[in-house]
Structure formats: structure tokens, C-alpha cells
Design an enzyme around this catalytic site. Structure first.
Site, PDB file in Angstrom:
ATOM      1  CG  ASP A  22      -1.866  -1.166   1.178  1.00 58.14           C
ATOM      2  OD1 ASP A  22      -2.265  -1.593   0.004  1.00 58.14           O
ATOM      3  OD2 ASP A  22      -2.200  -1.533   2.232  1.00 58.14           O
ATOM      4  CE  LYS A  68       2.445  -2.450  -4.298  1.00 54.84           C
ATOM      5  NZ  LYS A  68       1.868  -2.193  -2.925  1.00 54.84           N
ATOM      6  N   GLY A  83      -4.634  -4.194  -3.997  1.00 60.42           N
ATOM      7  CA  GLY A  83      -5.519  -3.210  -3.969  1.00 60.42           C
ATOM      8  C   GLY A  83      -4.676  -1.772  -4.430  1.00 60.42           C
ATOM      9  CG  HIS A  84      -2.097  -2.027  -6.953  1.00 65.56           C
ATOM     10  ND1 HIS A  84      -1.108  -2.626  -7.692  1.00 65.56           N
ATOM     11  CD2 HIS A  84      -1.702  -2.275  -5.558  1.00 65.56           C
ATOM     12  CE1 HIS A  84      -0.114  -3.421  -7.009  1.00 65.56           C
ATOM     13  NE2 HIS A  84      -0.631  -3.384  -5.794  1.00 65.56           N
ATOM     14  CD  GLN A 136       0.703  -8.901  -2.493  1.00 63.71           C
ATOM     15  OE1 GLN A 136       1.349  -9.628  -3.378  1.00 63.71           O
ATOM     16  NE2 GLN A 136      -0.685  -8.478  -2.677  1.00 63.71           N
TER      17      GLN A 136
END
Ligand code: GDP
Ligand code: IMO
Ligand code: MG
Length: 455
Positions: A22, A25, A49-50, A250
């Protein structure tokens, strides 16, 4: 540090999380994708989750690479990714509803493993049992402090761990297995003969081969359209001078080998994983960009030396909007850990650092940094090699002067307050890697790009 003037191609660049995930990225990939023809995910699955914010719209991607908003960019899922077919299809459809047609811009490695419904069930069952065991103190669940001996990892419950376990145990199902139903049946028979026993142990009903087979075969045509050799695609794209971005999910401290095991994910987010997970060799990589927040966060269980348990930690959560993109969980917050970042720089061979969320630190009277740990009366400059020492070590926090100015409109270094620049100089000097991007807001445009002068 100097502002950048040359923003030409990216070569083959790996973008990796340098903390516990988080870090921002997605935003960086979206920004850099303008200079790339191809963006490739190389590990993880929809545990990621991007988030991307562009022109007032927010997108959250779990599987589709974060370059998809650029029409000319091809998006690939490498062999190292684990794919929940339903999630991928929903993501493709969701984009279409928002006017973005991925068309033939998606490529999927036939060797990527599929997350099956029984993987999700097993991940969920194990976490539930571990949590219940911790509450009741059941010995098999890992009693006592929810620290070192905690049995619950706090996974995203997306089936990631069980899918990678099957891959390594050679019981997995790959995308290409969907193209041969009889072969797929035999793969499922092998997998379910064991998995159903495990599920029964947790009081969960077993899965029938027929039902899982039917469910999986419903995705065969979807995948047929997209499968191709991702390594070859990277090679050909790079050969004609098209930029390639390898998008990590990650982060380094969640890496199965280099993270805080067992409180890690089940794949290799580190830069080395980018080669194995996409099908190219290490000599092809031109740049390795590590992304880190100007402070630190972690979701789920596990050690976090600079964690703040006070009102300052709560302020970081509030001002940084620190709630998970995938599970909505509140992220644990603390000051930036330079000891851990130095290790991330080494493990990944970082050539650059992107520091995000600098804007979140505006308004704090002091900003903390940790450059050393203390263990048994000794000061450590390097991350402890033994996990047991990490639990016993405490972070030495140095408080630097804060700043009150809003930095979100800054687009060059001289628009940043001196105290913010001092923090960035300190990070760069301490980690020994040049800072080349500074995030000052959620939007794609809220970033400063700097020349990669040696730190
Ligand atoms: P990822 O998993 O590394 O892609 O990061 P996430 O998207 O899960 O979480 C990062 C959050 O920070 C997202 O909500 C981003 O929109 C946001 N973000 C990224 N960079 C910045 C920044 O420089 N400033 C602020 N305020 N938010 C940022
Ligand atoms: P992105 O790509 C932050 C964490 C989970 C848990 C551990 C294992 O958005 O940075 P898993 O479901 O992978 O078996 O969970 O890893 N985790 C993440 N934390 N960002 C992520 O992804 C994460 N993906 C997994 O919270 O502690
Ligand atoms: Mg995320």
C-alpha cells in the site's frame, strides 16, 4: 536533489513496494505507464488493491495492471500471478461500464495459476479457526499474545496462500488447463482428494469435482482470447524500444522469504521475483524503483517496529485515509523505518526511491524517523537477521522539525518547505538511494519528479 528535466522512456523497470504494501505503487505505475508500452504484474493476486485517482475519478485495481488507463498500454499477468477468474472478469467488465475497453490489450500467461473456490474456502476457514483459537486459547491455534505466536495472519482471505501452496506442491491448476477439460478433471481430482480432507477438518463442506470443473470451464473461452507468452512479449516490446513496467504487488516486508515470516504473503514481491514471475532474465532490468510512504503502514498481523499506538498514530490514519483498498481494514501506522528501508534497498537492488504521501505529514509539529533499533542495550543499524530479535528490538525514534504548509500543489523542490526537504534529504542519505519521485497528493499529477543524481 534536483528537479528532473528528462522524462523519456523507462527501459525495463521494476516497481516494487519497499515497506508492507500500500505504498502507492498503483499511482506510480499509472504515472509511468505513459512512457511504457507494456505493464506486467508478476506475483500476487487480488490480495492487492492499487488505487489510481485521475481527473476526479478513482479506480481500484486488484488484478489488472495499473497501466490500463492509458489506451496504448498492453497489460499482462505473468506466470507468477494467481488469478481468480471471476474477479478478473468483473474487473474487465467494470472497466467497460466506465467506458474503458481493454479489448485485446490484456495478455495472460498460460502458466499463471488459478485461484479456485476451494482455495478461498480454505484461506477463510484457517483464519477463522486461528482467530477463534486465539480467543479461547485453544493450543492448536497458537495461544497467547497476538504477536510472535499468533496463528492468525490477518490474510485478505482471497485464497492466495492455499493457491500458492498447491502450486509449490504441484497440485495446482494453471490457466492452460482450462483448454483440456479431461486433463483439468484429473488435476481437480488430485487437488480435491486432499483439500476436501482439510476443509472437513475445519468443519467445511467439501467441493465436488464436477461442480468445480463446470465453474472453471465457464471461463475457458474468456482466457483463450488472452493467453500468450508474457516473457516473449516483454522481450519483443523492449527490443523495439517500448518501455516495460513490471508492477509489484504487496511489499518487500511481506515477501515470503525476505519479509517478517510467517506474517507475509505467499509470493515474492521483491525485484528478484519480477524475473521469475514474468519470464525474463535479471540482466534485462534497467531500473528498480522502490516505493515507500513518507511514514509507514501495515495491515494484518506481524511485527512493525515503528508502530504508533497513540494519538499521532490515529492522526496518520485519519489524514492519510489509511484504510485498506481490498478489505477496508484500518491500517496500522507509524513513522518511517529507515533500517527496514535500507534492507529493502539491498534486497531489491533499488536504483531509485519514490517517496509517497509527503502531503499527509503537513501539520505535524514533529516528524519521526527511525535510523536504528535498540536491542539488549546495543544500537543496531541493520535489520536483525533473526526474527526473534526483531520482536525484541525497539525502534529509536528521532523527531525532526515538522512543517505546517500544505505541499499538495508543489511540483518542484523549491516549492517544498525546508523541513520537508530536510526529511527527504535524510531519507536519501540514510538509505543511500536517490529519491526520484515525491508524491504530494492522490491525483496522478500530484507528484514531483527528480533527476536520479547519486545519493
Ligand atoms: P498500492 O497498493 O501500493 O498501490 O497503494 P494503495 O492504493 O493500496 O494505497 C495507497 C493510497 O494512497 C491510495 O489511496 C492512493 O490514492 C494514495 N496515494 C498515493 N500516493 C499518494 C500521495 O502522494 N499522497 C496522498 N495523499 N495519497 C497518495
Ligand atoms: P498491495 O499490492 C498490504 C497482507 C495481508 C496479510 C498478509 C497475507 O495493495 O500493496 P494474503 O492475503 O496475501 O495471504 O495476506 O499480507 N497483504 C497486504 N497488505 N497491501 C497488500 O497489497 C497486501 N496483500 C496482502 O493484510 O497481513
Ligand atoms: Mg494496496
Amino acid at each position: 536533489m534536483t528537479d528532473a528535466t528528462d522524462t523519456s522512456g523507462v527501459g525495463i523497470a521494476v516497481l516494487v513496494g519497499a515497506q508492507w504494501g500500500d505504498e502507492g505503487k498503483g499511482k506510480l505505475v499509472d504515472l509511468l505507464a505513459e512512457r511504457a508500452e507494456l505493464v506486467v504484474r508478476y506475483q500476487g493476486g487480488n490480495n492487492a488493491g492499487h488505487t489510481i485517482v485521475h481527473a476526479g475519478e478513482t479506480f481500484a485495481f486488484h488484478l489488472i495492471p495499473s497501466g490500463v488507463l492509458h489506451e496504448g498500454t498492453t497489460c499482462a499477468l505473468g506466470n507468477g500471478v494467481v488469478i481468480d477468474a471471476m474477479v478478473l472478469r468483473r474487473e474487465v467488465e467494470g472497466l467497460l461500464e466506465r467506458g474503458i475497453d481493454i479489448g485485446d490489450r490484456l495478455v495472460v500467461s498460460p502458466h499463471a495459476h488459478l485461484i479456485m473456490p476451494y482455495h478461498v474456502a480454505l484461506d477463510e476457514a484457517r483464519e477463522m479457526a486461528a482467530i477463534a483459537g486465539e480467543r479461547t486459547g485453544h493450543p492448536s491455534a497458537g495461544v497467547g499474545t497476538p504477536g510472535k505466536d499468533s496463528a492468525a495472519i490477518g490474510t485478505t482471505r482471497r485464497g492466495i496462500g492455499p493457491c500458492y501452496a498447491d502450486k509449490t506442491a504441484r497440485r495446482g491448476v494453471r490457466v492452460e488447463d482450462l483448454f483440456d477439460p479431461e486433463h483439468l478433471r484429473s488435476r481437480l481430482e488430485i487437488a480435491l482428494s486432499e483439500t476436501n480432507v482439510l476443509l472437513a477438518h475445519y468443519g467445511h463442506e467439501g467441493f465436488s469435482v464436477d461442480a468445480v470443473l463446470d465453474g472453471a470451464m465457464a471461463h475457458a473461452d474468456f482466457f483463450r482470447r488472452y493467453v500468450a507468452d508474457v516473457g516473449l512479449l516483454i522481450d519483443r516490446t523492449a527490443a523495439r524500444g517500448g518501455g516495460v513496467l513490471l508492477e509489484g504487488a504487496q511489499g518487500t516486508l511481506l515477501d515470503i522469504d525476505h519479509g517478517t515470516y510467517p506474517f507475509v504473503t505467499s509470493s515474492s514481491p521483491v525485484a528478484g521475483g519480477a524475473c521469475a514471475g514474468s519470464g525474463i532474465g535479471p540482466t534485462r532490468i534497467d531500473r528498480v524503483i522502490g516505493v515507500a510512504k513518507a511514514y509507514a503502514t501495515r495491515v494484518g498481523a506481524g511485527p512493525f517496529p515503528t508502530e504508533l499506538f497513540d494519538a499521532t498514530g490515529d492522526q496518520l490514519v485519519e489524514r492519510g485515509g489509511e484504510f485498506g483498498t481490498t478489505t477496508g481494514r484500518r491500517r496500522r501506522c507509524g513513522w518511517i523505518d529507515l533500517v527496514a528501508l535500507r534492507r529493502a534497498a539491498r534486497v531489491n537492488g533499488l536504483t531509485e526511491l519514490a517517496i509517497t504521501k509527503l502531503d499527509v505529514l503537513s501539520g505535524f509539529e514533529h516528524v519521526g524517523v527511525c535510523d536504528r533499533y535498540e536491542l539488549d542495550g546495543e544500537l543496531l543499524e541493520e535489520f536483525p537477521a533473526l526474527a526473534a530479535d526483531l520482536y525484541r528490538a525497539s525502534a529509536e525514534i528521532e523527531l525532526l522539525p515538522g512543517w505546517s504548509e500544505d505541499v499538495s500543489a508543489a511540483r518542484s523542490l523549491d516549492e517544498l518547505p525546508a523541513a520537508a526537504r530536510a526529511l527527504l534529504d535524510r531519507i536519501e542519505a540514510s538509505v543511500g538511494v536517490p529519491v526520484t519521485f515525491i508524491g504530494v497528493g492522490q491525483d496522478r499529477a500530484a507528484v514531483l519528479e527528480l533527476a536520479a543524481t547519486p545519493a
